[in-house]
Structure formats: structure tokens, C-alpha cells
Design a protein around this motif. Structure first.
Motif, PDB file in Angstrom:
ATOM      1  N   UNK A  47      -4.233  -1.868  12.118  1.00 42.20           N
ATOM      2  CA  UNK A  47      -4.139  -1.524  10.699  1.00 42.20           C
ATOM      3  C   UNK A  47      -5.414  -0.821  10.244  1.00 42.20           C
ATOM      4  N   UNK A  51      -5.643   3.180   9.119  1.00 42.15           N
ATOM      5  CA  UNK A  51      -6.137   3.628   7.814  1.00 42.15           C
ATOM      6  C   UNK A  51      -7.324   4.571   7.983  1.00 42.15           C
ATOM      7  N   UNK A  52      -8.260   4.174   8.850  1.00 34.91           N
ATOM      8  CA  UNK A  52      -9.466   4.986   9.028  1.00 34.91           C
ATOM      9  C   UNK A  52      -9.098   6.353   9.605  1.00 34.91           C
ATOM     10  N   UNK A 137       1.498   3.682   1.032  1.00 39.11           N
ATOM     11  CA  UNK A 137       1.439   2.482   1.875  1.00 39.11           C
ATOM     12  C   UNK A 137       0.102   1.750   1.659  1.00 39.11           C
ATOM     13  N   UNK A 138      -0.973   2.567   1.581  1.00 41.40           N
ATOM     14  CA  UNK A 138      -2.300   1.951   1.470  1.00 41.40           C
ATOM     15  C   UNK A 138      -2.613   1.464   0.053  1.00 41.40           C
ATOM     16  N   UNK A 139      -2.129   2.234  -0.954  1.00 45.02           N
ATOM     17  CA  UNK A 139      -2.626   1.947  -2.303  1.00 45.02           C
ATOM     18  C   UNK A 139      -1.563   1.602  -3.329  1.00 45.02           C
ATOM     19  N   UNK A 141       0.943  -0.768  -3.359  1.00 46.73           N
ATOM     20  CA  UNK A 141       1.620  -1.815  -2.615  1.00 46.73           C
ATOM     21  C   UNK A 141       2.808  -2.416  -3.282  1.00 46.73           C
ATOM     22  N   UNK A 142       2.682  -2.608  -4.555  1.00 48.53           N
ATOM     23  CA  UNK A 142       3.635  -3.535  -5.142  1.00 48.53           C
ATOM     24  C   UNK A 142       4.339  -2.921  -6.326  1.00 48.53           C
ATOM     25  N   UNK A 143       5.544  -3.296  -6.511  1.00 51.75           N
ATOM     26  CA  UNK A 143       6.426  -2.521  -7.380  1.00 51.75           C
ATOM     27  C   UNK A 143       5.919  -2.351  -8.801  1.00 51.75           C
ATOM     28  N   UNK A 144       5.126  -3.260  -9.284  1.00 47.73           N
ATOM     29  CA  UNK A 144       4.748  -3.177 -10.692  1.00 47.73           C
ATOM     30  C   UNK A 144       3.514  -2.306 -10.892  1.00 47.73           C
ATOM     31  N   UNK A 145       3.051  -1.660  -9.885  1.00 48.24           N
ATOM     32  CA  UNK A 145       1.717  -1.104  -9.959  1.00 48.24           C
ATOM     33  C   UNK A 145       1.664   0.370  -9.627  1.00 48.24           C
ATOM     34  N   UNK A 151       9.562  -1.561  -4.531  1.00 51.28           N
ATOM     35  CA  UNK A 151       9.132  -1.702  -3.152  1.00 51.28           C
ATOM     36  C   UNK A 151       8.938  -0.355  -2.492  1.00 51.28           C
ATOM     37  N   UNK A 152       8.426  -0.400  -1.295  1.00 50.32           N
ATOM     38  CA  UNK A 152       8.062   0.824  -0.612  1.00 50.32           C
ATOM     39  C   UNK A 152       9.044   1.176   0.490  1.00 50.32           C
ATOM     40  N   UNK A 156       8.403   3.854   3.344  1.00 51.17           N
ATOM     41  CA  UNK A 156       8.173   3.346   4.694  1.00 51.17           C
ATOM     42  C   UNK A 156       9.136   4.007   5.678  1.00 51.17           C
TER      43      UNK A 156
ATOM     44  N   UNK B  25     -14.776   7.412  12.990  1.00 51.18           N
ATOM     45  CA  UNK B  25     -13.550   6.824  12.448  1.00 51.18           C
ATOM     46  C   UNK B  25     -13.409   5.364  12.893  1.00 51.18           C
ATOM     47  N   UNK B  29     -13.963   2.364  10.544  1.00 50.51           N
ATOM     48  CA  UNK B  29     -12.646   1.747  10.376  1.00 50.51           C
ATOM     49  C   UNK B  29     -12.666   0.260  10.666  1.00 50.51           C
ATOM     50  N   UNK B 281     -11.116  -4.762   1.509  1.00 49.62           N
ATOM     51  CA  UNK B 281      -9.966  -4.230   0.765  1.00 49.62           C
ATOM     52  C   UNK B 281      -8.629  -4.734   1.299  1.00 49.62           C
ATOM     53  N   UNK B 282      -8.448  -4.618   2.601  1.00 49.44           N
ATOM     54  CA  UNK B 282      -7.129  -4.951   3.175  1.00 49.44           C
ATOM     55  C   UNK B 282      -6.775  -6.419   2.923  1.00 49.44           C
ATOM     56  N   UNK B 285      -6.296  -7.162  -1.090  1.00 46.05           N
ATOM     57  CA  UNK B 285      -5.098  -6.712  -1.801  1.00 46.05           C
ATOM     58  C   UNK B 285      -3.880  -7.561  -1.471  1.00 46.05           C
ATOM     59  N   UNK B 289       0.272 -10.305  -3.907  1.00 44.68           N
ATOM     60  CA  UNK B 289       1.585 -10.907  -3.681  1.00 44.68           C
ATOM     61  C   UNK B 289       1.530 -12.199  -2.867  1.00 44.68           C
ATOM     62  N   UNK B 383      10.309 -11.051  -5.172  1.00 49.07           N
ATOM     63  CA  UNK B 383       9.393  -9.945  -4.867  1.00 49.07           C
ATOM     64  C   UNK B 383       9.174  -9.033  -6.065  1.00 49.07           C
ATOM     65  N   UNK B 386       6.453  -9.352 -11.137  1.00 45.52           N
ATOM     66  CA  UNK B 386       5.045  -8.993 -11.023  1.00 45.52           C
ATOM     67  C   UNK B 386       4.108 -10.193 -10.960  1.00 45.52           C
TER      68      UNK B 386
END
Lengths: 214, 525
Positions: A47, A51-52, A137-139, A141-145, A151-152, A156, B25, B29, B281-282, B285, B289, B383, B386
Motif C-alpha cells: 500500500x 501510493x508513493x 482511492x487515496x483521498x 475514502x468515504x461517501x460523506x466526504x 462508496x468508491x 475501484x 520513491x 514511501x 496518514x494511512x 484515515x 470508518x 457504511x 457518516x
């Protein structure tokens, strides 16, 4: 045997190509690990590396766009119908008979009509879709945001489809490098920048056995 | 010369620079920051304590503990007002159940699937009420001297409420070896900020035995280590309950999720740990949820077992001599008690996972049964919500008495001091126990009874593990048998994929490979 030697690939272009190759390799290996297909690096490492390398890829993409427009090299990627039929005929029959390539490379015409379509598809469709869905995908994430996207899942799926297309592209691309005047000519050109091509009218059968005396 | 320079240039742009990009990277990373250290002054260590042994009023001869309370209140005035508004006192609280409006719920009136309900079993259950003598409906909730200050503030560990006495400590008449009459002058001279003994004496034993109810709160926490509970470990921060569960004006923060419908007066990890505790970050976040508890409480009932299943329908058997039976499982936990039925206990239990937004639905006392298993409570959230996060939950499944005609859960009289008073624990007779239980609760009963499956959900909050034992990615991000395999209303990377898409994708790859192979063969031959 007479060769035409021309400088096709600038230093930046070669740097771009090989860096992108490594990044695509890393993205693919880590991407399919995240997808759950196998375990190589470990999920978390994959992961983070995914991302990197996505960031490096995007940085490189920005540089390449800048380069394309300053050097006008974007011209190479504009699809054309000119000689498209001949190019298709060449790959489906002419190549087996040792016929010469129907098109010839120049600095502003590096890509044959089929390549133009493929690369334009890659640059206009696949890469932007991968980048946009990847950023989501990275930023996102969630449906309310910030707005409800429920959803994604779609993003995806698009990203996964793009990944499969990239792998298919890489397979065909690697094979196509062997279809230059010799099996390794295209790869060598992408390393040195210079493409050697037999002068007009030289049959392929002869050139195949030629060793490079230059 | 030019060609050498060009070769060097090629080497740089084809090998060195790409390798450098990849190196950078990978290097950046994989960089993972360390969490910042939390520095919190613990209430229990910083609250000034007064030496109560100096006070004349506490040196009087106490016979009735209500006189102790009166003495306390003579200085700590208005504290009784605070306490008499608290859930510890009222055993109910007004709350709004989403979709159902305002209700008053609490131990005062709801069913559970352990001992099934407190009302009518006051002698036994109300031992854990913070009052003296809630024996029946005549208990005066407005008499401040009914408040038991000592049970929470005794620091001598010598003050106990006597078993079966509805909250009274032993008197000269009832004293036993286990429960002697407390030395009130000694206890009163040594009151202070509650420690884990004060809270644990009730909260660790809810449901009639150690760790029966919560699963993550039990007597092992009186003295424990970081591996069991990273907060309470004596080799760690050695925190006591009230370090988190502060009680401004006796309103204790962080009430139970199991008996509380609305999302108020909760206690959150971020109050100490911030919203970005990992400094990464990972990981951070995920908290959008995923509740902190989900990764950090990978297992509960780490020391002693907790009840996972309780089947009342098996209760009531006697041995050939007519005596009640006790059976134990291989780990020496009850597996059968004539007075209570069949049990399944286990320790080191893996939680179940549910979406939870902090609000809870409850099966109210007179609700009609509409589904089985009956949901004694159920956690709201999914899900798309919110405010919902994935939480680790202890689910306690049971089988208890219900009225098959009126379709309601039954209130049963379990406890009495003597045989022949109709209590199930004494006489092992359902009919009379139900009749009296329903009568006490002023509820109609058809006269029929049967048993029905029930479930109750206890979100887990305690027994937080050391970081080395938290969940890792693959506990959830895995194709098969991940911890979240039952939560299917969202796409989880690593677990989910679209079959059609993946099969098509691999078909494209295989066709590409076959295509180039065939093409190459045709070129060679």
C-alpha cells in the motif's frame, strides 16, 4: 549494408521511458498484491509503495506533459488514419513475409498509426483514469466526504480495469520492441537515443543477420 | 570522445536517474512516523485528598450507614442533588431512540438476556444500586440518606454491600464471616477518590459472576499488566477507571453503549490520543470508518472467561436426590446450573464486528416480539452513515422465557430469601416464578411460557492491547476469512473484487500473451 542513423529519443524521453517502466512495474506488482492476488511485499508495504510510486508517476507525468508541449513532441501521439490500413496489413501478414515497414520513423513521426492510437489511448484514457481513480482511492475514502458518492466501488472497478489494460499493453509493447529492423534495435534505440534503420529498399531478411559494425 | 560522453549520458538517463527516482520513491514511501507520546496528568494522581480522620463528625458511633451519609452530606452539600440525578441512582435515563422517540430506559425497566431483568429480584440485583435498601417499589428515591457514599469512596477495601440485602451492608443481625459489619469510623476516615476496587466490585461482576456481562471488564483488572490492558497495567500507566471516566458533579463520563440509546455523554479515545494518534496518514484515515477499538482490542476476555451463551430453557433439572445440579466445563467455568441453565463460557474471544453510530435500539419491556433472535438491543449504523464506524462487539446470545400468546419477553422472579416464596432460584418452578415476576412488574401474562432466542450487543472498550498485538492490515484486507467478512455493504480492498471484471481482465492478459506468442511463432517459421 547502409544504415540511416537518427537521433530519435532525447535524454529526457529516455529518462521518462525507463523511469516510467520501473514505476509501472512497481505499481503493477503492488497493485495486484493489494487486490489480493498474491503476496510479495506484504500488504502494508504494498500500500505504501503503491501510493508513493503513484506520486512519482504523477510527478513524472507532469514533467512529460511539460516536455511534450515545449518540444512539440505531442505531435507524435496524435492519432492518424494515414497508412493505418497498411500498418495493420504489415503486422498481420507483411511481417511474416519479411516485407519492409510501411512507415518510417522521424523525430516528429516516431510512432506508426497503430502505435499512435494505442499511445493516445494510454495517455488520454488509461493513465488519467488511473490517476483520477487512484487519487480518489487515496483521498476520497468515504461517501460523506465531501459529497456522497456511495462508496468508491465504481472508481475501484475502473482502476482495476485500467490495471489489467496496462498489463496487456506492457505484454504487447514488450513484444513489439522485437519487431524493429532487428530484435533488439528498438530497445537499443531507447537506450542510446539513436535508431539505426537500413536504408530504403533493404530487405528485412538480409538485415536480420547483419551484425552491428558501427 | 563524443560517443563516450553520449554513453555516459545514456547511462545516467537510462540507469542512474530512474534508479534514483525508484530509490527515493521507496525510501519516502516506506517512511512511517512514530506516534507522539501522550502526556496526561491522571486525575487519580493529581486530585488533592483530604485527611478525613481529623473530622469530629466522622468519629461518632455509627450503627446505621445512613448516618454516615448524613455526615458526608453535612459538608458535601448539594452532592446528593447531583447523585440523585445520576444513572447510578435512577437506573434509568431519558433517551431518544432514533425512529421511536423519547423513552426512559435503564436497569429500571429493560430486559437483558443474562439474569433477564432486575425488577422483582431487588434483594440480589439492587445490591449494586448506590443506595441502601431498594427492596421493593417502596424505596424512597428522594431520601438523600438512602445514598451509599461509601461503596464508591471507601479506600480501605473493607466496606461491602452484603449479598442478597438490596444494597445494605451487614448489620449485627445479618453479619457473616464473609460479610462482617463494616467499621464505619475506619472507613469514613479513609474515604477518597474511587479506585478500581470501588468500580469493579459491581462492574466486573454484572450478570451474577465475574465477567459474565462485559467480557472486557473483570476481576483480573484489579491487578493487571499492559498485555491485558495497556491503560490499567501496573507495569504501564496504571490508570484507574476514573482517570478516563471522570465524574464532574458526579455525572460520570463514558456511559455504557449497551444501555443507552442516544449518543451523549460518551467517552472517546481521541480525548487523550487526538484524532491523528498514529501520526501516519494511512493509519489515521482508517479512523473515519473504523473505531480505535476495532484494531486495538483484537481479543477480549483475555484472562477469565466470559459468557457467550446462556440457555434458560435448560434450567430447572434436579439430580436423582432432588438437588440442584452444577456442572463445569474443561476450564472450570459453569456449563450447567439448575438455577440458571446451560452456559457457554470462553476466554481469549475474537470480537464480532458491526457498524455502529453511537445510537442503540432497545427491546423495551413491553415490546412485541417481531423477529427471532429477539434483539435485546441493536446497534444503529451502516457504511453509508457518516457517523458510523466499525466496532468490535461482544454478542451475547441467549434463550429465555417469553409469552407465546402475547409475544412478549417475560419478567421472572428469580430471587427470594427463602424456599417456597415462588422464586425460581429457590423452587425451580417456572410458572410461579413467572406469575410473581409479571405481577411485580404489573404486566399481563397469558399463562403460557416458552423459550426464545435472544441477542444482545456489547461494544468493547476495555482490555486495549499493546501495540504489538493490534490487528494488522491482513486481518481484514484479505480475500477469505478476514475479520470483516460479514460486513459486506462496502468495497474493502484486498477482500473484494468483481468476478466478471477480474475474469475479463485475466482473459485480456492471457489473450495478449497468446497473441504475441502466436505472432512470434509465425514470424520465426
Amino acid at each position: 549494408m547502409k544504415y540511416k542513423k537518427q537521433y530519435l529519443y532525447s535524454k529526457f524521453e529516455r529518462f521518462w521511458h525507463w523511469t516510467q517502466m520501473l514505476l509501472v512495474l512497481l505499481l503493477t506488482l503492488t497493485g495486484f498484491e493489494i487486490h489480493g492476488n498474491y503476496e510479495i511485499f506484504g500488504f502494508e508495504t504494498s500500500v505504501r509503495l503503491h501510493s508513493a510510486s503513484a506520486w512519482s508517476f504523477m510527478g513524472l507525468a507532469l514533467l512529460s506533459i511539460f516536455w511534450m508541449f515545449t518540444s512539440k513532441q505531442y505531435i507524435n501521439f496524435i492519432p492518424t488514419k494515414n497508412k493505418l490500413k497498411e500498418q495493420v496489413q504489415y503486422y498481420t501478414s507483411g511481417i511474416f513475409k519479411g516485407m519492409p515497414h510501411p512507415t518510417h520513423k522521424t523525430l516528429f513521426n516516431k510512432l506508426n498509426p497503430l502505435q499512435r492510437i494505442t499511445y493516445a489511448g494510454l495517455l488520454i484514457l488509461i493513465f488519467p483514469v488511473q490517476i483520477i481513480t487512484g487519487i480518489a482511492y487515496m483521498y476520497y475514502h468515504y461517501p460523506q466526504n465531501p459529497i456522497d458518492a456511495e462508496g468508491l466501488t465504481l472508481a475501484v472497478y475502473a482502476h482495476t480495469l485500467g490495471a489489467f489494460m496496462v498489463v496487456a499493453f506492457v505484454i504487447v509493447h514488450m513484444y513489439m520492441t522485437t519487431t524493429g529492423y532487428s530484435v533488439s534495435a528498438n530497445v537499443k534505440a531507447m537506450i542510446s537515443g539513436y535508431e539505426k534503420e537500413p536504408e530504403e529498399g533493404t530487405a528485412k531478411e538480409e538485415t536480420k543477420t547483419q551484425t552491428d559494425k558501427h | 570522445m563524443k560517443s563516450t560522453l553520449e554513453k555516459i549520458a545514456s547511462f545516467i538517463v537510462v540507469i542512474i536517474l530512474p534508479a534514483l527516482v525508484i530509490y527515493l520513491t521507496v525510501h519516502f514511501g516506506l517512511k512511517r512516523n512514530e506516534p507522539e507520546e501522550i502526556k496526561i496528568a491522571l486525575k487519580s494522581e493529581t486530585t488533592a485528598q483530604v485527611d478525613h480522620s481529623e473530622f469530629e463528625i466522622l468519629k461518632q458511633k455509627f450503627v446505621n450507614p445512613k448516618d454516615v451519609t448524613a455526615a458526608c452530606l453535612s459538608c458535601h452539600n448539594k452532592r446528593d442533588d447531583e447523585l440523585m440525578k445520576s444513572t447510578h441512582w435512577l437506573w434509568e435515563r431519558e433517551a431518544e431512540i432514533p425512529g421511536r422517540g423519547k423513552v426512559k430506559i435503564g436497569k429500571m425497566n429493560i430486559h437483558n438476556n443474562f439474569c433477564t431483568g432486575a425488577q422483582g429480584n431487588n434483594g440480589s440485583c439492587m445490591r449494586c444500586h448506590i443506595g441502601y435498601g431498594w427492596e421493593d417499589k417502596s424505596f424512597d428515591f428522594n431520601d438523600p440518606t438512602n445514598i451509599d457514599c461509601l461503596v464508591c469512596h471507601d479506600k480501605t477495601d473493607t466496606y461491602f454491600k452484603q449479598k442478597g440485602m438490596a444494597g445494605w451492608p451487614a448489620t449485627e443481625a445479618t453479619a457473616t464471616k464473609e460479610f462482617p459489619v463494616p467499621d464505619y469510623n475506619y472507613v469514613a476516615a479513609n474515604v477518597g477518590y474511587p479506585d478500581r476496587d470501588n468500580c469493579g466490585v459491581c462492574h466486573f461482576y454484572g450478570g451474577g459472576g465475574n465477567n459474565v456481562k462485559h467480557g472486557d471488564l473483570e476481576e483480573a483488572l484489579f491487578h493487571t499488566n499492559r498485555k491485558v490492558d495497556v491503560h490499567m497495567g501496573e507495569d504501564g500507566p496504571n490508570m484507574v477507571c476514573v482517570d478516563c471516566h471522570e465524574a464532574p458533579n458526579h455525572n460520570i463520563k463514558g456511559r455504557s453503549y449497551t444501555v443507552g440509546a442516544d449518543n451523549t455523554n460518551r467517552l472517546h479515545c481521541y480525548e487523550c490520543h487526538t484524532e491523528t494518534p498514529h501520526n501516519d496518514y494511512i493509519l489515521d484515515y482508517h479512523n473515519n470508518k473504523i473505531a480505535c477499538q476495532t484494531c486495538h482490542i483484537p481479543v477480549y476476555a483475555k484472562v477469565n472467561a466470559t459468557t457467550l451463551y446462556w440457555d434458560w430453557s435448560a434450567a430447572g433439572k434436579r439430580d436423582p436426590n432432588g438437588n440442584p445440579i452444577k456442572e463445569y466445563d474443561a476450564d472450570h467455568n459453569y456449563s450447567y446450573l439448575s438455577i440458571k441453565g446451560h452456559f457457554v463460557f470462553d476466554n481469549m474471544v475474537q470480537p464480532e464486528y458491526y457498524w455502529f453510530n453511537g445510537t442503540v435500539n432497545h427491546f423495551l419491556r413491553d415490546d412485541t416480539i417481531k423477529q427471532t433472535p429477539v434483539q435485546i438491543n441493536s446497534l444503529f449504523g451502516d457504511y453509508a452513515d457518516p457517523n458510523a464506524k466499525i466496532w468490535p462487539v461482544k454478542v451475547h446470545r441467549g434463550r429465555q422465557a417469553y409469552d407465546p400468546v402475547y409475544n412478549q419477553l417475560l419478567s421472572v422472579k428469580l430471587f427470594a430469601h427463602n424456599k417456597g416464596e415462588g422464586a425460581f432460584w429457590e423452587d425451580l418452578e417456572w410458572e410461579e416464578a413467572i406469575r410473581q415476576g409479571m405481577e411485580y412488574n404489573e404486566r399481563p401474562w397469558s399463562g403460557e411460557y416458552d423459550f426464545i432466542d435472544t441477542e444482545v450487543y456489547w461494544p468493547l472498550n476495555h482490555m486495549v492491547s499493546v501495540k504489538e498485538e493490534t490487528l494488522s492490515c491482513k486481518d481484514c484486507h484479505i480475500r477469505e476469512k478476514g475479520r470483516l467478512e460479514n460486513l459486506n455493504d462496502f468495497y474493502l480492498p484486498g477482500r473484494d473484487y468483481n468476478k466478471l471484471l477480474d475474469y475479463s481482465g485475466f482473459a485480456i492478459i492471457i489473450f495478449s500473451l497468446l497473441g504475441v506468442i502466436v505472432h512470434a511463432i509465425l514470424r520465426i517459421f
